[in-house]
Design a protein around this motif. Structure first.
Motif, short mmCIF file in Angstrom:
data_model
loop_
_atom_site.label_atom_id
_atom_site.label_comp_id
_atom_site.label_asym_id
_atom_site.label_seq_id
_atom_site.Cartn_x
_atom_site.Cartn_y
_atom_site.Cartn_z
N TRP A 246 2.19 -24.51 -3.73
CA TRP A 246 1.11 -24.33 -2.76
C TRP A 246 1.18 -22.98 -2.08
N MET A 247 2.38 -22.44 -1.87
CA MET A 247 2.46 -21.11 -1.27
C MET A 247 1.94 -20.04 -2.23
N ILE A 248 2.32 -20.14 -3.50
CA ILE A 248 1.82 -19.16 -4.47
C ILE A 248 0.32 -19.32 -4.67
N ALA A 249 -0.19 -20.54 -4.47
CA ALA A 249 -1.63 -20.75 -4.59
C ALA A 249 -2.40 -19.93 -3.56
N LEU A 250 -1.77 -19.55 -2.47
CA LEU A 250 -2.45 -18.74 -1.46
C LEU A 250 -2.79 -17.35 -1.99
N ARG A 251 -2.08 -16.89 -3.01
CA ARG A 251 -2.50 -15.65 -3.67
C ARG A 251 -3.91 -15.83 -4.23
N GLY A 252 -4.17 -17.00 -4.81
CA GLY A 252 -5.51 -17.28 -5.30
C GLY A 252 -6.53 -17.44 -4.19
N VAL A 253 -6.11 -18.00 -3.05
CA VAL A 253 -7.02 -18.11 -1.91
C VAL A 253 -7.48 -16.72 -1.47
N GLY A 254 -6.55 -15.78 -1.44
CA GLY A 254 -6.92 -14.41 -1.11
C GLY A 254 -7.91 -13.84 -2.11
N SER A 255 -7.74 -14.16 -3.39
CA SER A 255 -8.67 -13.67 -4.41
C SER A 255 -10.05 -14.29 -4.25
N VAL A 256 -10.09 -15.58 -3.88
CA VAL A 256 -11.38 -16.23 -3.62
C VAL A 256 -12.08 -15.53 -2.47
N ALA A 257 -11.35 -15.28 -1.39
CA ALA A 257 -11.94 -14.58 -0.24
C ALA A 257 -12.45 -13.20 -0.66
N ALA A 258 -11.68 -12.52 -1.51
CA ALA A 258 -12.10 -11.20 -1.99
C ALA A 258 -13.39 -11.30 -2.78
N GLY A 259 -13.55 -12.38 -3.57
CA GLY A 259 -14.77 -12.54 -4.35
C GLY A 259 -16.00 -12.63 -3.47
N PHE A 260 -15.91 -13.33 -2.35
CA PHE A 260 -17.05 -13.45 -1.45
C PHE A 260 -17.29 -12.17 -0.66
N VAL A 282 -1.97 -4.53 -1.76
CA VAL A 282 -1.15 -5.16 -2.79
C VAL A 282 0.29 -4.67 -2.69
N ALA A 283 0.47 -3.35 -2.64
CA ALA A 283 1.82 -2.77 -2.64
C ALA A 283 2.62 -3.20 -1.42
N ALA A 284 1.98 -3.19 -0.24
CA ALA A 284 2.69 -3.56 0.99
C ALA A 284 3.10 -5.02 0.96
N SER A 285 2.24 -5.87 0.43
CA SER A 285 2.56 -7.30 0.37
C SER A 285 3.74 -7.56 -0.57
N VAL A 286 3.78 -6.87 -1.70
CA VAL A 286 4.90 -7.01 -2.63
C VAL A 286 6.19 -6.50 -1.99
N LEU A 287 6.09 -5.38 -1.30
CA LEU A 287 7.27 -4.75 -0.69
C LEU A 287 7.88 -5.63 0.40
N LEU A 288 7.04 -6.28 1.20
CA LEU A 288 7.52 -6.96 2.40
C LEU A 288 7.86 -8.43 2.19
N ILE A 289 7.35 -9.05 1.14
CA ILE A 289 7.53 -10.49 1.01
C ILE A 289 9.01 -10.88 0.85
N GLY A 290 9.80 -10.00 0.22
CA GLY A 290 11.21 -10.31 0.06
C GLY A 290 12.00 -10.26 1.36
N ALA A 291 11.42 -9.63 2.40
CA ALA A 291 12.14 -9.44 3.65
C ALA A 291 12.01 -10.63 4.60
N VAL A 292 11.17 -11.59 4.25
CA VAL A 292 10.92 -12.71 5.17
C VAL A 292 11.26 -14.03 4.49
N ARG A 293 11.58 -15.01 5.31
CA ARG A 293 11.87 -16.36 4.83
C ARG A 293 10.98 -17.41 5.49
N THR A 300 1.28 -15.53 4.39
CA THR A 300 0.41 -14.42 4.79
C THR A 300 0.45 -13.28 3.78
N PHE A 301 1.65 -12.94 3.33
CA PHE A 301 1.77 -11.85 2.35
C PHE A 301 1.17 -12.25 1.00
N LEU A 302 1.33 -13.51 0.62
CA LEU A 302 0.73 -13.95 -0.63
C LEU A 302 -0.80 -13.94 -0.55
#
Length: 392
Positions: A246-260, A282-293, A300-302
């Motif tokens: 479900w967390m990785i699915a939020l990457r798709g939620v962001g893409s849906v929002a981008a489509g609209f 995209v780059a900032a989200s990839v860079l920062l996601i490893g820094a949080v738990r 949010t980053f996904l």
């Protein structure tokens, strides 16, 4: 008044078929890396499983672009559904690396056939092209959202074999049934069939094509990570398979929002700010996601990486559409989409090597830094491509 004889028929069936196929795709994003991880494969082995078949995808993708122009996208979309059935059956039947590699190879064929054909079909629909492509991107992203989430539940409740069988049924059989209910008249290119070299040579002489490939590479980066090392990052941080899904699915939620959003706002491909902002997101989200738990920050980053990716995807699709005539649209989209193939090839291999050498979290730091540099290079590349001041 009767409809135009050249109008597509069964558009809801087309979108339903695209949704079902992407639901199966979303399931594989989680199933393939977690299954390999559960079997004890190293990071490099997992990266190789995901990336090596992409060598074939790159060539099949280019071939399918030409075939789309020759025989029509609907036939290739149906062949993609058949390949999905084969891939699901292979995944469900084996635990050995060779069978997993065979299943991944079959699904690579499905992907290489699906995207050029459906993108080309969507450009033939009547109406505003930006909104239509945005709608298609949103529907496919929605399918991936539900597929990724459903995969996590399927693993927890029924196991990997049943989950892979579900991919074959929904992403292959059901999607194919919907595609059979859709038709669009196909017009062969004037002057008869063109050779592969003849189809791509004129396109390769246009600088803007190379810029589109570079944009496509950035737009595909979140997909490459979703089907390889995003699940492993979250599993290493202690999240269960259903929570990971479900967390990785939020990457798709962001893409849906981008489509609209982007379907209404991305109008001018001459504007270099759109791909620059989207790429940096995209780059900032990839860079920062490893820094949080914290799951909220991870989510949010996904979401952010999906939003940036979705805007970039629509941008490069519209750019390719502007650069090409309808008779060469399939080949042009396949060539622009080469960036996706290159991302799916290089990202898992690079991440696998970085994970084994540095650890999973530093690997994300390193890849995010590289993505920042790549995105920064898009601005001068935009000017080199001659797009500055060019009407869209």
């Amino acid at each position: 008044m009767s409809a135009s004889p050249r109008a597509p028929r069964g558009l809801p069936a087309f979108f339903a078929g695209a949704f079902c196929w992407n639901l199966g795709l979303g399931m594989t994003h989680l199933l393939v890396p977690l299954y390999a991880y559960s079997l004890g494969y190293s990071g490099l082995a997992i990266g190789s499983l995901v990336a090596l078949p992409v060598l074939g995808q790159i060539w099949i993708n280019l071939l399918s672009g030409v075939w789309t122009d020759r025989v029509g996208g609907r036939r290739l979309a149906l062949l993609s559904c058949i390949a999905t059935v084969i891939a699901g059956a292979l995944f469900a039947s084996g635990r050995h690396f060779a069978l997993l590699l065979a299943g991944q190879s079959a699904f690579i064929v499905a992907r290489a056939l699906f995207w050029p054909s459906t993108w080309s079909l969507a450009t033939q629909f009547p109406g505003d092209r930006s909104r239509i492509m945005g709608r298609l991107n949103s529907i496919t992203s929605l399918g991936q959202i539900l597929g990724t989430g459903a995969a996590g539940l399927a693993i927890a409740q029924a196991g990997f074999a049943v989950a892979f069988a579900t991919v074959a049924v929904i992403g292959g059989l059901l999607a194919g049934a919907f595609m059979l209910g859709f038709s669009v008249p196909h017009t062969a290119p004037a002057g008869g069939r063109t050779s592969i070299a003849g189809a791509y040579a004129p396109l390769l002489r246009r600088r803007a094509i190379y810029y589109a490939v570079a944009c496509a590479y950035v737009s595909a980066l979140p997909f490459s990570l979703s089907l390889s090392f995003y699940p492993i990052l979250l599993a290493a941080q202690g999240y269960t398979s259903d929570a990971t899904g479900w967390m990785i699915a939020l990457r798709g939620v962001g893409s849906v929002a981008a489509g609209f959003v982007a379907g209404r706002t991305v109008r001018h491909t001459a504007d270099a700010r759109v791909p620059l902002v989207a790429g940096l997101m995209v780059a900032a989200s990839v860079l920062l996601i490893g820094a949080v738990r914290d799951p909220v920050l991870i989510s949010t980053f996904l979401f952010g990486v999906g939003l940036g990716s979705g805007v970039m995807t629509l941008y490069f699709q519209l750019l390719i559409s502007d650069l090409s005539a309808p008779s060469e649209r399939g080949a042009a989209l396949a060539l622009g989409g080469l960036g996706w193939g290159l991302s799916h090839l290089t990202t898992p291999l690079l991440m696998g090597a970085l994970k084994d050498g540095l650890g999973i979290v530093p690997a994300f730091y390193a890849l995010g830094a590289l993505a920042v540099v790549w995105t920064a290079a898009l601005y001068p590349l935009h000017r080199w491509a001659g797009l500055r001041g060019r009407p869209s």
